[in-house]
Scaffold this motif. Structure first.
Motif, short mmCIF file in Angstrom:
data_model
loop_
_atom_site.label_atom_id
_atom_site.label_comp_id
_atom_site.label_asym_id
_atom_site.label_seq_id
_atom_site.Cartn_x
_atom_site.Cartn_y
_atom_site.Cartn_z
N VAL A 156 -4.17 -10.97 30.68
CA VAL A 156 -5.21 -9.94 30.60
C VAL A 156 -6.46 -10.50 31.28
N LYS A 157 -6.79 -9.93 32.43
CA LYS A 157 -7.87 -10.44 33.27
C LYS A 157 -7.70 -11.95 33.47
N PRO A 158 -6.59 -12.35 34.04
CA PRO A 158 -6.30 -13.79 34.13
C PRO A 158 -7.12 -14.47 35.21
N LYS A 159 -7.30 -15.76 35.02
CA LYS A 159 -7.94 -16.61 36.02
C LYS A 159 -6.85 -17.35 36.79
N THR A 160 -7.02 -17.41 38.07
CA THR A 160 -6.03 -18.07 38.91
C THR A 160 -5.97 -19.56 38.58
N GLY A 161 -4.76 -20.06 38.37
CA GLY A 161 -4.57 -21.48 38.08
C GLY A 161 -4.68 -21.84 36.62
N THR A 162 -4.84 -20.86 35.74
CA THR A 162 -4.94 -21.12 34.30
C THR A 162 -3.62 -20.80 33.62
N ILE A 163 -3.16 -21.71 32.77
CA ILE A 163 -1.90 -21.51 32.04
C ILE A 163 -2.19 -20.69 30.78
N TYR A 164 -1.44 -19.61 30.60
CA TYR A 164 -1.61 -18.74 29.43
C TYR A 164 -0.35 -18.84 28.57
N ASN A 165 -0.54 -19.29 27.34
CA ASN A 165 0.57 -19.40 26.39
C ASN A 165 0.86 -18.01 25.83
N ALA A 166 2.10 -17.55 26.03
CA ALA A 166 2.48 -16.20 25.59
C ALA A 166 3.47 -16.23 24.45
N THR A 167 3.65 -17.36 23.79
CA THR A 167 4.64 -17.45 22.71
C THR A 167 4.29 -16.52 21.56
N SER A 168 3.01 -16.35 21.31
CA SER A 168 2.61 -15.50 20.18
C SER A 168 2.95 -14.04 20.41
N HIS A 169 3.23 -13.63 21.64
CA HIS A 169 3.58 -12.24 21.92
C HIS A 169 5.05 -11.95 21.65
N LEU A 170 5.86 -12.97 21.43
CA LEU A 170 7.29 -12.76 21.20
C LEU A 170 7.53 -12.20 19.80
N PRO A 171 8.55 -11.36 19.64
CA PRO A 171 8.89 -10.87 18.29
C PRO A 171 9.48 -11.99 17.44
N SER A 172 9.61 -11.73 16.16
CA SER A 172 10.04 -12.76 15.22
C SER A 172 11.48 -13.21 15.44
N ASN A 173 12.32 -12.36 16.05
CA ASN A 173 13.72 -12.76 16.25
C ASN A 173 13.88 -13.74 17.41
N PHE A 174 12.79 -14.11 18.08
CA PHE A 174 12.83 -15.12 19.14
C PHE A 174 12.23 -16.44 18.65
N THR A 175 12.33 -16.71 17.37
CA THR A 175 11.78 -17.95 16.83
C THR A 175 12.45 -19.16 17.48
N GLY A 176 11.64 -20.09 17.94
CA GLY A 176 12.15 -21.27 18.62
C GLY A 176 11.99 -21.22 20.12
N VAL A 177 11.72 -20.04 20.67
CA VAL A 177 11.53 -19.87 22.11
C VAL A 177 10.04 -19.94 22.42
N LYS A 178 9.70 -20.63 23.52
CA LYS A 178 8.31 -20.73 23.97
C LYS A 178 8.22 -20.23 25.42
N ILE A 179 7.17 -19.47 25.71
CA ILE A 179 6.96 -18.98 27.07
C ILE A 179 5.49 -19.13 27.44
N ALA A 180 5.24 -19.15 28.75
CA ALA A 180 3.87 -19.23 29.27
C ALA A 180 3.87 -18.59 30.65
N ALA A 181 2.68 -18.27 31.14
CA ALA A 181 2.53 -17.64 32.45
C ALA A 181 1.40 -18.31 33.21
N LEU A 182 1.60 -18.45 34.52
CA LEU A 182 0.61 -19.08 35.40
C LEU A 182 0.53 -18.27 36.68
N ARG A 183 -0.65 -17.70 36.95
CA ARG A 183 -0.85 -16.89 38.16
C ARG A 183 -1.49 -17.74 39.25
N LEU A 184 -0.91 -17.68 40.46
CA LEU A 184 -1.38 -18.49 41.58
C LEU A 184 -1.39 -17.67 42.86
N ARG A 185 -2.17 -18.14 43.82
CA ARG A 185 -2.10 -17.61 45.17
C ARG A 185 -1.00 -18.34 45.93
#
Length: 321
Positions: free
Chosen positions: A44-73
């Motif tokens: 949400v309005k990301p900064k280029t080169g910043t790592i965003y942890n998205a694990t908290s957006h996962l539903p409860s049935n994905f317990t144990g899975v971790k994800i993140a997103a990184l936007r770059l040029r």
């Protein structure tokens, strides 16, 4: 609605008569689609080169899975890479994506205890979780079901340093495993105990080949300890030997006393002689240190005489008060 359709698709794949490997590959691709959608929600309005942890957006049935997103040029990724690293991934310079996009998003996946569920390997044991790195077009962050971009490292390979690697079973062969987007697996050597390398995107982990484990050695029966031998009786000492020992002790004591007296007498004689010699030396030194007198002849006798008197005599009538 799209999430429900994806879950229904997974259920149909599980119940389909297709081969198991193909079903698991399709499940993994469907999982990538779901994780991409949740990872993009963190941008949400990301900064280029910043790592965003998205694990908290996962539903409860994905317990144990971790994800993140990184936007770059794209140009920045090719010229600079990712400094210092993207979680466990070390991305060098020279990484190129196809087809070319102006901005891209690198989605990081850590499947945790879901690794064996989506990437099963017969005769292998996972020593680390399956980690994934997938690239998507980052122009529209609200898009879903995006196709993955083909990412290739043209200069140096992408290195993955696993943080938590379990100890392998005794005698097992430890290997790196890489899964492409079609579900095929490729093995390579582990470097440094926890590092794998790849030149393109996909999923990686460290496994141990359990099919080559040697059979356990047969258990040996406990050694039987021999029965304790009875204690030997004490030796019998005859009476004659005891009396002879006493006589020997007495004779030795007498001889020792005589030798001691002789040595004591010799020591006393030596001390007396030493004192006498010392006294004579002192007298000689005193004689040498005295004043030498002139020898004069008086008749037939020679005697020491002083050459000059120390005090001149004075007559009484010459005394002037």
């Amino acid at each position: 609605m799209r999430l429900h359709l994806l879950l229904l698709h997974l259920l149909l794949l599980l119940c389909s008569p297709f081969p198991r490997i193909r079903a698991q590959s399709s499940e993994a691709r469907s999982l990538d689609v779901i994780l991409q959608e949740y990872a993009f929600r963190a941008l949400v309005k990301p900064k280029t080169g910043t790592i965003y942890n998205a694990t908290s957006h996962l539903p409860s049935n994905f317990t144990g899975v971790k994800i993140a997103a990184l936007r770059l040029r794209s140009g920045s990724l090719r010229r600079r890479g990712v400094v210092p690293s993207y979680n466990e991934f070390e991305i060098p310079i020279g990484v190129i994506e196809k087809p070319y996009v102006k901005r891209l998003v690198l989605v990081y996946q850590n499947l945790g205890n879901w690794s064996n569920r989506y990437y099963p390997l017969p005769n292998y044991t996972y020593l680390a979780p399956v980690l994934g790195l997938l690239a998507y077009n980052g122009s529209n962050l609200s898009a879903t079901d995006l196709p993955t971009l083909n990412v290739n490292a043209s200069a140096e390979p992408i290195k993955v340093k696993f943080l938590d690697v379990r100890d392998p079973p005794l005698g097992a062969v430890v290997r790196c495993v890489w899964f492409d987007l079609q579900g095929s697996s490729n093995f390579s050597n582990v470097t440094g105990g926890n590092t794998c390398s790849t030149s393109t995107q996909g999923h990686l982990s460290i496994v141990a080949e359990t099919s080559v484990l040697p059979p356990p050695p047969p258990s040996l029966p406990p050694p039987v300890s021999p029965a304790p031998s009875p204690p030997s009786p004490p030796p019998v000492v005859p009476k004659e030997s005891k009396s002879s020992k006493k006589v020997g002790v007495i004779v030795g004591s007498v001889l020792g006393g005589i030798v001691f007296l002789v040595l004591l007498c010799l020591l006393v004689l030596w001390v007396l002689k030493y004192k006498q010699t010392k006294k004579i030396q002192q007298m000689e030194r005193a004689a040498d240190a005295g004043e030498a007198l002139h020898i004069a002849t008086v008749g037939d006798t020679k005697a020491p005489a002083a050459t000059v008197t120390r005090t001149q005599p004075t007559l009484e009538h010459e005394y002037v008060p």
